[in-house]
Design a protein around this motif. Structure first.
Motif, PDB file in Angstrom:
ATOM      1  N   UNK A  33     -40.023  60.931   3.645  1.00  8.36           N
ATOM      2  CA  UNK A  33     -40.440  62.314   3.484  1.00  8.36           C
ATOM      3  C   UNK A  33     -41.756  62.573   4.206  1.00  8.36           C
ATOM      4  N   UNK A  34     -41.864  63.761   4.750  1.00  4.45           N
ATOM      5  CA  UNK A  34     -43.142  64.270   5.221  1.00  4.45           C
ATOM      6  C   UNK A  34     -43.609  65.299   4.198  1.00  4.45           C
ATOM      7  N   UNK A  35     -44.809  65.131   3.659  1.00  2.00           N
ATOM      8  CA  UNK A  35     -45.312  66.001   2.595  1.00  2.00           C
ATOM      9  C   UNK A  35     -46.476  66.833   3.123  1.00  2.00           C
ATOM     10  N   UNK A  36     -46.407  68.147   2.905  1.00  2.00           N
ATOM     11  CA  UNK A  36     -47.460  69.067   3.327  1.00  2.00           C
ATOM     12  C   UNK A  36     -47.928  69.888   2.136  1.00  2.00           C
ATOM     13  N   UNK A  37     -49.222  70.226   2.125  1.00  2.00           N
ATOM     14  CA  UNK A  37     -49.815  71.048   1.078  1.00  2.00           C
ATOM     15  C   UNK A  37     -50.350  72.324   1.721  1.00  2.00           C
ATOM     16  N   UNK A  38     -50.230  73.462   1.028  1.00  3.77           N
ATOM     17  CA  UNK A  38     -50.709  74.720   1.593  1.00  3.77           C
ATOM     18  C   UNK A  38     -51.455  75.543   0.552  1.00  3.77           C
ATOM     19  N   UNK A  39     -52.448  76.289   1.015  1.00  4.06           N
ATOM     20  CA  UNK A  39     -53.205  77.205   0.166  1.00  4.06           C
ATOM     21  C   UNK A  39     -53.940  78.207   1.035  1.00  4.06           C
ATOM     22  N   UNK A  40     -54.533  79.206   0.395  1.00  3.34           N
ATOM     23  CA  UNK A  40     -55.230  80.238   1.158  1.00  3.34           C
ATOM     24  C   UNK A  40     -56.354  80.859   0.346  1.00  3.34           C
ATOM     25  N   UNK A  41     -57.294  81.484   1.050  1.00  2.00           N
ATOM     26  CA  UNK A  41     -58.362  82.300   0.461  1.00  2.00           C
ATOM     27  C   UNK A  41     -59.247  81.506  -0.503  1.00  2.00           C
ATOM     28  N   UNK A  42     -59.982  80.569   0.068  1.00  2.00           N
ATOM     29  CA  UNK A  42     -60.938  79.770  -0.696  1.00  2.00           C
ATOM     30  C   UNK A  42     -62.217  80.594  -0.846  1.00  2.00           C
ATOM     31  N   UNK A  43     -62.185  81.535  -1.755  1.00  2.00           N
ATOM     32  CA  UNK A  43     -63.271  82.491  -1.920  1.00  2.00           C
ATOM     33  C   UNK A  43     -63.825  82.406  -3.335  1.00  2.00           C
ATOM     34  N   UNK A  44     -64.722  81.460  -3.550  1.00  2.00           N
ATOM     35  CA  UNK A  44     -65.374  81.315  -4.847  1.00  2.00           C
ATOM     36  C   UNK A  44     -66.863  81.109  -4.619  1.00  2.00           C
ATOM     37  N   UNK A  45     -67.652  81.441  -5.632  1.00  2.00           N
ATOM     38  CA  UNK A  45     -69.101  81.334  -5.521  1.00  2.00           C
ATOM     39  C   UNK A  45     -69.524  79.901  -5.204  1.00  2.00           C
ATOM     40  N   UNK A  46     -70.439  79.756  -4.250  1.00  2.00           N
ATOM     41  CA  UNK A  46     -70.998  78.462  -3.857  1.00  2.00           C
ATOM     42  C   UNK A  46     -69.922  77.463  -3.441  1.00  2.00           C
ATOM     43  N   UNK A  47     -68.740  77.975  -3.083  1.00  2.00           N
ATOM     44  CA  UNK A  47     -67.642  77.124  -2.640  1.00  2.00           C
ATOM     45  C   UNK A  47     -67.317  76.027  -3.646  1.00  2.00           C
ATOM     46  N   UNK A  48     -67.346  76.380  -4.928  1.00  2.00           N
ATOM     47  CA  UNK A  48     -67.001  75.436  -5.988  1.00  2.00           C
ATOM     48  C   UNK A  48     -65.521  75.076  -5.900  1.00  2.00           C
ATOM     49  N   UNK A  66     -50.892  61.505  -1.975  1.00  2.00           N
ATOM     50  CA  UNK A  66     -51.087  61.494  -0.528  1.00  2.00           C
ATOM     51  C   UNK A  66     -50.135  62.489   0.111  1.00  2.00           C
ATOM     52  N   UNK A  67     -50.574  63.082   1.213  1.00  2.00           N
ATOM     53  CA  UNK A  67     -49.727  63.994   1.964  1.00  2.00           C
ATOM     54  C   UNK A  67     -49.985  63.775   3.443  1.00  2.00           C
ATOM     55  N   UNK A  68     -49.101  64.338   4.264  1.00  2.00           N
ATOM     56  CA  UNK A  68     -49.188  64.131   5.714  1.00  2.00           C
ATOM     57  C   UNK A  68     -49.950  65.240   6.424  1.00  2.00           C
ATOM     58  N   UNK A  69     -50.263  66.322   5.714  1.00  2.00           N
ATOM     59  CA  UNK A  69     -50.998  67.410   6.339  1.00  2.00           C
ATOM     60  C   UNK A  69     -51.242  68.535   5.360  1.00  2.00           C
ATOM     61  N   UNK A  70     -52.078  69.492   5.757  1.00  2.00           N
ATOM     62  CA  UNK A  70     -52.389  70.647   4.911  1.00  2.00           C
ATOM     63  C   UNK A  70     -52.577  71.887   5.776  1.00  2.00           C
ATOM     64  N   UNK A  71     -52.146  73.035   5.240  1.00  2.00           N
ATOM     65  CA  UNK A  71     -52.310  74.331   5.885  1.00  2.00           C
ATOM     66  C   UNK A  71     -53.230  75.205   5.035  1.00  2.00           C
ATOM     67  N   UNK A  72     -54.165  75.882   5.664  1.00  2.00           N
ATOM     68  CA  UNK A  72     -55.035  76.841   4.977  1.00  2.00           C
ATOM     69  C   UNK A  72     -55.012  78.164   5.754  1.00  2.00           C
TER      70      UNK A  72
END
Length: 498
Positions: A33-48, A66-72
């Motif tokens: 398997x190839x495993x990928x993680x994705x998320x968006x809009x990292x908008x929090x105070x002080x980048x917590x 563990x994963x093979x890559x990530x999308x933001x």
């Protein structure tokens, strides 16, 4: 007597000539398997990062360490683009440090409307296919597909659509048979934000290109972010939006209030909001989530995770891919509210070029609940402290995930329920939710599973290795020979006795 001995010796010699397998021939191992993680809009105070770590703790509980890559998909700071002063570069760097132990350096970063084009660490526009060839990745930055509808927006999006078409046409030409991820900050659907800002007013240009490529056999997954505030996407499902191939999506016809339903020939979903989701409606899904993609060939299993775990309520952090859309009174009062999409799609979905079906959420090991967390403070970047939460081993759970499926919430209300979380949120005021699940345990395992190495299949799977079989073969020959000698001695003694 001589005849008997001759027969026995001949039998022993024949057995020594029978080939015994010293090593079982290997069989080609199944594709990993190839495993990928994705998320968006990292908008929090002080980048917590504590909210993200809650979701990562859930993933770890399900065996994803563990994963093979990530999308933001953009927006790495709360600061607007005019007030940025390097904050996007800092936020992007924070994500890199957090995810490097999980995915290594293979991370793709899209520009959002909060991010200047010179943000350090942004991926290049266009083709971002990895060297592995396991999937395709294509980046559309906010500068190529604009949040606001400026006078020049149409020309910009026309050029973006032409470049995307060139990329996809080449994939069709070479017979590409792996999934392709199109990464954008702004989505494609018409809605309240289109009327207010012109967002996605030219989305149909991209939809037409994607539909054409999908009709030619490409397995395309479009990921976006952006719509995590103001309730703009509440009618689509709030923080959890997913449309499968064949579903109809409202697209803009070129005027802010003009729209029409369009059947899509690709998968359409938000990547998961890793900062926050704000809405004035309590019934709307406002959960922080991330998405995971498990790829084998042209097949993708898609699951959405959140940080909410409550075993007493059979909640394991497996989140709906799509929650039910609801009416948003703020927009209804202004007379331009979009019709709510009340479809609900549970995790997980198996997606190919021609199909999209419900499957059980992937469960690589026993579902367990972290019993303790260790919180340390690490200084990141310019000295702002962020919390680092580490999940630990846990006791065996008494429930596991059942088969998932599709439901339709006709009333327009979401089916998510409030839960306790693995660790405290950086902002307790943010609404959290998780889809309840139930079932029965099948295994007893308390430690995280690690990647299983390729194995030789055959007789060894039954517990006998090649060397053991060789010893058994040699031993058999010796036994037969010993029996023959014994019989010979007995007969000789008998003959010699008075």
């Amino acid at each position: 007597m001589k005849r008997i001995c001759g027969v026995l010796l001949t039998l022993a010699l024949l057995l020594t000539l029978v080939p015994m397998p010293s090593v079982i021939p290997p069989v080609a191992a199944a594709e990993k398997e190839t495993v990928l993680i994705a998320g968006s809009d990292f908008q929090v105070a002080a980048h917590n990062t504590s909210r993200i770590e809650q979701v990562l703790a859930t993933m770890e509980m399900h065996g994803i360490t563990k994963a093979d890559g990530a999308f933001f998909c953009g927006d790495y700071t709360l600061n607007s683009v005019d007030e940025n002063q390097g904050q996007s570069s800092y936020g992007l760097g924070t994500l890199k440090r957090l995810f490097t132990p999980i995915v290594g350096s293979n991370m793709t970063f899209v520009q959002g409307n909060h991010d200047p084009e010179d943000t350090v660490g942004l991926s290049k526009a266009g083709n971002n296919d990895p060297a592995s060839g396991k999937y395709g990745a294509y980046v559309i930055h906010e500068d190529q597909y604009l949040q606001y509808n400026w006078d020049y927006s149409l020309g910009v999006v026309q050029k973006t659509a032409a470049n995307l078409k060139k990329y996809l046409d080449e994939k069709v030409k070479i017979g590409w048979n792996k999934p392709i991820f199109i990464l954008s900050h702004v989505g494609l659907h018409w809605g309240n934000r289109t009327i207010k800002e012109g967002s996605a007013i030219h989305g149909k240009l991209l939809v037409d290109v994607l539909n054409e490529a999908g009709a030619k056999g490409l397995n395309i997954i479009f990921l976006y972010g952006h719509d995590h505030s103001g309730g703009y996407a509440d009618f689509m499902g709030g923080s959890a939006i997913y449309l499968k191939k064949g579903d109809k999506m409202e697209v803009c016809t070129g005027e802010k209030k003009g729209h029409q339903p369009c059947a899509i020939k690709f998968t359409y979903m938000n990547a998961g909001y890793i900062g926050y989701y704000s809405t004035s409606e309590e019934a709307c899904d406002a959960t922080v989530t991330m998405s995971v993609f498990r790829i084998k060939g042209n097949e993708v299993i898609i699951t959405r995770y959140d940080g909410n775990v409550n075993l007493a309520k059979n909640q394991y952090g497996i989140h709906n891919l799509k929650s039910a859309g609801i009416w948003h009174p703020d927009y209804s009062q202004k007379g331009y509210h979009a019709e709510p999409d009340t479809r609900v799609y549970a995790s997980s979905r198996k997606v190919t070029a021609t199909a999209d079906v419900a499957v059980d959420p992937p469960m690589p090991g026993q579902v367990t609940k972290p019993t303790t967390t260790t919180t340390t403070t690490a200084t990141v970047g310019s000295g702002v402290a962020v919390n680092k939460t580490t999940g630990t081993k846990a006791p065996t759970a008494t429930n596991a995930i059942p088969s998932s499926g599709d439901t339709t919430a006709g009333s327009g209300t979401d089916t998510t329920a409030a839960t306790q979380t693995v660790s405290s949120s950086a902002d307790p005021s943010q609404t959290q939710g998780s889809t309840p699940v139930s079932g029965a345990v099948q295994d007893t395992q308390t430690e995280s599973e690690e990647e299983t190495p390729d194995v030789i299949v055959g007789a060894e799977e039954e517990g006998l290795s090649g060397p053991v079989l060789a010893l058994i073969g040699a031993g058999g020959v010796l036994v037969v020979f010993a029996i023959g000698v014994g019989i010979f001695l007995l007969l000789r003694k008998k003959k010699q006795s008075p």
